[in-house]
Design a protein around this motif. Structure first.
Motif, PDB file in Angstrom:
ATOM      1  N   UNK A 236       0.869  -1.203   0.074  1.00 59.37           N
ATOM      2  CA  UNK A 236      -0.027  -0.094  -0.126  1.00 59.37           C
ATOM      3  C   UNK A 236       0.911   1.180  -0.003  1.00 59.37           C
ATOM      4  N   UNK A 237       0.744   1.942  -0.832  1.00 57.48           N
ATOM      5  CA  UNK A 237       1.710   3.241  -1.064  1.00 57.48           C
ATOM      6  C   UNK A 237       0.957   4.438  -1.253  1.00 57.48           C
ATOM      7  N   UNK A 238       1.782   5.702  -1.315  1.00 58.23           N
ATOM      8  CA  UNK A 238       0.989   6.921  -1.286  1.00 58.23           C
ATOM      9  C   UNK A 238       1.771   7.838  -0.729  1.00 58.23           C
ATOM     10  N   UNK A 239       1.354   9.175  -1.279  1.00 61.33           N
ATOM     11  CA  UNK A 239       2.011  10.172  -0.056  1.00 61.33           C
ATOM     12  C   UNK A 239       1.733  10.449   1.341  1.00 61.33           C
ATOM     13  N   UNK A 240       2.426  11.173   2.169  1.00 64.34           N
ATOM     14  CA  UNK A 240       1.784  11.471   3.517  1.00 64.34           C
ATOM     15  C   UNK A 240       0.597  11.944   3.559  1.00 64.34           C
ATOM     16  N   UNK A 241      -0.398  11.393   4.451  1.00 70.57           N
ATOM     17  CA  UNK A 241      -1.824  11.648   4.779  1.00 70.57           C
ATOM     18  C   UNK A 241      -2.817  11.066   3.596  1.00 70.57           C
ATOM     19  N   UNK A 242      -2.005  10.264   2.833  1.00 71.84           N
ATOM     20  CA  UNK A 242      -2.866   9.352   1.637  1.00 71.84           C
ATOM     21  C   UNK A 242      -3.815   8.310   2.548  1.00 71.84           C
ATOM     22  N   UNK A 243      -3.611   7.946   3.703  1.00 71.48           N
ATOM     23  CA  UNK A 243      -4.629   6.906   4.696  1.00 71.48           C
ATOM     24  C   UNK A 243      -3.822   5.517   4.669  1.00 71.48           C
ATOM     25  N   UNK A 244      -2.582   5.518   4.241  1.00 72.19           N
ATOM     26  CA  UNK A 244      -1.865   4.089   4.311  1.00 72.19           C
ATOM     27  C   UNK A 244      -2.032   3.341   5.599  1.00 72.19           C
ATOM     28  N   UNK A 245      -1.365   4.169   6.564  1.00 69.05           N
ATOM     29  CA  UNK A 245      -1.187   3.481   8.072  1.00 69.05           C
ATOM     30  C   UNK A 245      -2.784   3.235   8.532  1.00 69.05           C
ATOM     31  N   UNK A 246      -3.458   3.900   8.123  1.00 66.53           N
ATOM     32  CA  UNK A 246      -4.844   4.006   8.489  1.00 66.53           C
ATOM     33  C   UNK A 246      -5.597   2.629   7.941  1.00 66.53           C
ATOM     34  N   UNK A 247      -5.184   2.296   7.065  1.00 61.04           N
ATOM     35  CA  UNK A 247      -5.736   0.850   6.420  1.00 61.04           C
ATOM     36  C   UNK A 247      -5.288  -0.128   7.472  1.00 61.04           C
ATOM     37  N   UNK A 248      -4.083  -0.427   7.920  1.00 63.56           N
ATOM     38  CA  UNK A 248      -3.892  -1.252   9.038  1.00 63.56           C
ATOM     39  C   UNK A 248      -4.345  -1.119  10.160  1.00 63.56           C
ATOM     40  N   UNK A 249      -4.625  -0.057  10.667  1.00 62.92           N
ATOM     41  CA  UNK A 249      -5.240   0.374  11.944  1.00 62.92           C
ATOM     42  C   UNK A 249      -6.544   0.048  11.886  1.00 62.92           C
ATOM     43  N   UNK A 250      -7.236   0.171  10.695  1.00 65.37           N
ATOM     44  CA  UNK A 250      -8.817  -0.292  10.458  1.00 65.37           C
ATOM     45  C   UNK A 250      -8.714  -1.699  10.642  1.00 65.37           C
ATOM     46  N   UNK A 251      -7.785  -2.556   9.987  1.00 62.19           N
ATOM     47  CA  UNK A 251      -7.866  -3.948  10.147  1.00 62.19           C
ATOM     48  C   UNK A 251      -7.783  -4.415  11.610  1.00 62.19           C
ATOM     49  N   UNK A 252      -7.192  -3.544  12.511  1.00 59.61           N
ATOM     50  CA  UNK A 252      -6.728  -4.164  13.907  1.00 59.61           C
ATOM     51  C   UNK A 252      -7.629  -3.355  14.863  1.00 59.61           C
ATOM     52  N   UNK A 253      -8.472  -2.810  14.503  1.00 59.61           N
ATOM     53  CA  UNK A 253      -9.754  -2.070  15.464  1.00 59.61           C
ATOM     54  C   UNK A 253      -9.017  -0.847  16.223  1.00 59.61           C
ATOM     55  N   UNK A 254      -7.973  -0.450  15.379  1.00 57.09           N
ATOM     56  CA  UNK A 254      -7.255   0.838  16.129  1.00 57.09           C
ATOM     57  C   UNK A 254      -7.678   2.276  15.432  1.00 57.09           C
ATOM     58  N   UNK A 255      -8.679   2.205  14.501  1.00 64.45           N
ATOM     59  CA  UNK A 255      -9.148   3.506  13.914  1.00 64.45           C
ATOM     60  C   UNK A 255     -10.799   3.362  13.785  1.00 64.45           C
ATOM     61  N   UNK A 256     -11.447   4.734  13.929  1.00 62.74           N
ATOM     62  CA  UNK A 256     -12.694   4.775  13.979  1.00 62.74           C
ATOM     63  C   UNK A 256     -13.455   4.714  12.597  1.00 62.74           C
ATOM     64  N   UNK A 257     -13.622   3.352  12.590  1.00 69.56           N
ATOM     65  CA  UNK A 257     -14.474   3.008  11.006  1.00 69.56           C
ATOM     66  C   UNK A 257     -15.844   3.389  11.159  1.00 69.56           C
ATOM     67  N   UNK A 258     -16.145   4.081  10.373  1.00 73.23           N
ATOM     68  CA  UNK A 258     -17.695   4.388  10.233  1.00 73.23           C
ATOM     69  C   UNK A 258     -18.331   4.033   9.228  1.00 73.23           C
ATOM     70  N   UNK A 259     -17.749   3.096   8.345  1.00 72.61           N
ATOM     71  CA  UNK A 259     -18.445   2.512   7.136  1.00 72.61           C
ATOM     72  C   UNK A 259     -17.824   1.275   6.587  1.00 72.61           C
ATOM     73  N   UNK A 260     -18.419   0.377   6.078  1.00 73.04           N
ATOM     74  CA  UNK A 260     -17.828  -0.774   5.502  1.00 73.04           C
ATOM     75  C   UNK A 260     -17.652  -1.938   6.114  1.00 73.04           C
ATOM     76  N   UNK A 261     -16.769  -2.998   5.881  1.00 74.17           N
ATOM     77  CA  UNK A 261     -16.465  -4.130   6.583  1.00 74.17           C
ATOM     78  C   UNK A 261     -15.094  -4.575   6.334  1.00 74.17           C
ATOM     79  N   UNK A 262     -14.443  -5.424   7.256  1.00 79.34           N
ATOM     80  CA  UNK A 262     -13.308  -5.855   7.016  1.00 79.34           C
ATOM     81  C   UNK A 262     -13.634  -7.497   7.443  1.00 79.34           C
ATOM     82  N   UNK A 263     -13.431  -8.182   6.184  1.00 80.62           N
ATOM     83  CA  UNK A 263     -13.703  -9.779   6.148  1.00 80.62           C
ATOM     84  C   UNK A 263     -12.178 -10.422   6.242  1.00 80.62           C
ATOM     85  N   UNK A 264     -12.270 -11.529   7.257  1.00 79.75           N
ATOM     86  CA  UNK A 264     -11.184 -12.363   7.484  1.00 79.75           C
ATOM     87  C   UNK A 264     -11.768 -13.873   7.335  1.00 79.75           C
TER      88      UNK A 264
END
Length: 250
Positions: free
Chosen positions: A41-69
Motif C-alpha cells: 500500500x503506497x502513497x504520499x503522507x496523509x493518503x491513509x496508508x497506515x490507517x488501512x492497517x489500523x482499520x484492520x486492527x480495530x485501532x481506527x474509527x471505522x464509520x462504514x464498510x466491513x473488514x472480512x477475514x
C-alpha cells in the motif's frame, strides 16, 4: 506467491471509511490480499496508508464498510486479533528496550500455553534472523535500529500469523539496512508462505518484492495492479506532486 486460480481474498476490506472528526482518512476504499500474496500500500503522507492497517486492527474509527477475514466479518477485539492469525508490526519498531531479545520475542506469543510450540517458533525465528540468536541475551536497547527492526519482525512472526501487517518497516533506516529488511520480508513471504500487507514509502524497494500494489491518494484507492503496472504509469508522480484528479472530477 498467491494461488492464482482463485480471486478469493483471505483478508478483504470492502468500502471502508474512517473519519477522525471532520477529517476523512479513508473514503470507501476496498482492497485485500489473497493467501500467500505480498501486497503493498503506497502513497504520499496523509493518503491513509497506515490507517488501512489500523482499520484492520480495530485501532481506527471505522464509520462504514466491513473488514472480512476468511470471508467472514472480522469481529474480534483488537487484543484478540492476533489469535485469529493476523499480526501487526507497527511503525517505529516499538521494541521493549528494557527486555532482552528473547524476552521481546516471547511477548509476541503471550497467549500461547504450549511450551514446545513456543520453543519451535523461537527456533524458527532465530534461524530466519541469525542476529537475534547471537544477541538473544542482550537488551533490545543495545541493538542498532536495523537490528531492532529485525526483532520487531521476529516478534510478529512469533504469533504464527497467516497474515503479517507491516507499517513502514524501513522508516528511518540506513540505505544498506533497508535492503536487508526488504530481503527478510521477501524471505518471510517465500519461505514461510506468510501473506503480507505492507505499507511502505520506499517505492522502488517494495515494488521489487510484492505481487500487487495499491496506490492511495486522499483516502481513496487511485490505482491497483501488478508492480509493473505501477511502474508503467505516472500515477505515483501525480499523487506525490498533488496533481492527481479523480476521473469524475476531470
Amino acid at each position: 506467491m498467491a494461488d492464482t486460480q482463485t480471486d478469493v481474498k483471505l483478508l478483504d476490506l470492502v468500502d471502508i471509511s474512517v473519519h477522525y472528526g471532520a477529517v476523512v482518512a479513508l473514503d470507501r476504499i476496498s482492497l485485500g490480499v489473497r493467501r500467500g500474496e505480498a501486497v503493498a500500500v503506497m502513497g504520499p503522507n496523509g493518503a491513509g496508508k497506515s490507517t488501512v492497517l489500523k482499520a484492520i486492527m480495530g485501532l481506527a474509527p471505522v464509520v462504514g464498510g466491513e473488514v472480512y477475514w476468511r470471508q467472514e466479518p472480522l469481529a474480534a477485539a483488537t487484543h484478540e486479533i492476533v489469535k485469529e492469525g493476523i499480526a501487526f508490526v507497527p511503525q517505529g519498531r516499538r521494541v521493549f528496550t528494557h527486555l532482552t531479545v528473547a524476552e521481546n520475542l516471547e511477548m509476541g506469543c503471550l497467549y500461547l500455553n504450549d511450551p514446545a510450540e513456543k520453543d519451535r517458533r523461537m527456533d524458527s525465528v532465530m534461524e530466519l534472523f541469525p542476529v537475534l540468536h547471537e544477541k538473544r541475551g542482550d537488551l533490545a536497547s543495545q541493538m542498532s535500529g536495523g537490528q531492532q527492526q529485525m526483532l520487531a519482525l521476529g516478534r510478529g512472526l512469533m504469533a504464527g500469523p497467516e497474515v503479517l501487517l507491516l507499517d513502514e518497516p524501513t522508516l528511518g533506516l540506513a540505505p544498506i539496512v533497508v535492503g536487508e529488511v526488504f530481503q527478510k520480508v521477501s524471505e518471510i513471504s517465500d519461505r514461510l508462505n506468510t501473506t503480507i500487507l505492507v505499507v511502505e514509502h520506499n517505492i522502488k524497494g517494495v515494488l521489487d518484492i510484492v505481487d500487487r500494489a495499491y496506490v492511495l491518494d486522499k483516502g481513496r484507492v487511485v490505482h491497483s495492479g501488478t508492480p509493473q503496472s505501477v511502474r508503467d504509469t505516472d500515477i505515483l508522480t501525480r499523487v506525490f506532486l498533488g496533481q492527481y484528479t479523480p476521473p469524475e472530477e476531470e
